[in-house]
Scaffold this motif. Structure first.
Motif, mmCIF file in Angstrom:
data_model
loop_
_atom_site.group_PDB
_atom_site.id
_atom_site.type_symbol
_atom_site.label_atom_id
_atom_site.label_comp_id
_atom_site.label_asym_id
_atom_site.label_seq_id
_atom_site.Cartn_x
_atom_site.Cartn_y
_atom_site.Cartn_z
ATOM 1 N N LYS A 121 0.862 -1.197 0.000
ATOM 2 C CA LYS A 121 0.000 0.000 0.000
ATOM 3 C C LYS A 121 0.883 1.226 0.000
ATOM 4 O O LYS A 121 1.835 1.324 0.773
ATOM 5 N N GLU A 122 0.530 2.184 -0.853
ATOM 6 C CA GLU A 122 1.307 3.411 -0.949
ATOM 7 C C GLU A 122 0.765 4.447 0.026
ATOM 8 O O GLU A 122 -0.431 4.563 0.217
ATOM 9 N N LYS A 123 1.663 5.172 0.621
ATOM 10 C CA LYS A 123 1.305 6.276 1.515
ATOM 11 C C LYS A 123 2.129 7.489 1.121
ATOM 12 O O LYS A 123 3.294 7.354 0.756
ATOM 13 N N ASP A 124 1.515 8.644 1.216
ATOM 14 C CA ASP A 124 2.246 9.888 0.997
ATOM 15 C C ASP A 124 2.943 10.261 2.290
ATOM 16 O O ASP A 124 2.365 10.228 3.375
#
Length: 108
Positions: A102-105
């Motif tokens: 999962k990508e997170k900023d």
């Protein structure tokens, strides 16, 4: 032909000294080991003789050659066949593939 005293490759637990004596005299190695244990217990009753059984065993292990007529068994064979059926890891030289991420900023 004259018999020679060798360390045993087949009847060994540590260095094969007791197994070598058993092969030389033609008896079961457990009887030699039991006799050596009794000898060690008797020597342990006297403080000055307590190191004698260990010293004798080490000297015999260093002095007696291995039996060239027997196949060499490893220490791990004493514990039976410990191999597993796991497949070998592939040797990938390329990039690693990461899945289910999962990508997170990241805010600074």
């Amino acid at each position: 032909m004259k018999k020679k005293l060798y360390r045993s490759n087949e009847h060994r637990i540590l260095f094969g000294v007791c197994g070598g004596f058993a092969d030389y005299f033609g008896i079961d190695p457990k009887y030699i080991r039991i006799g050596y244990l009794i000898f060690a217990l008797i020597c342990s009753m006297f403080a000055r003789l307590s190191i004698l059984p260990v010293g004798i065993y080490v000297i015999l292990a260093l002095a007696m050659p291995l039996n060239p007529n027997q196949s060499v068994k490893s220490f791990s064979s004493f514990f039976g066949n410990q191999t597993t059926n796991r497949p070998a890891r592939p040797n990938n030289q390329g990039r690693k593939v990461i899945r289910d991420v999962k990508e997170k900023d990241i805010k600074k």
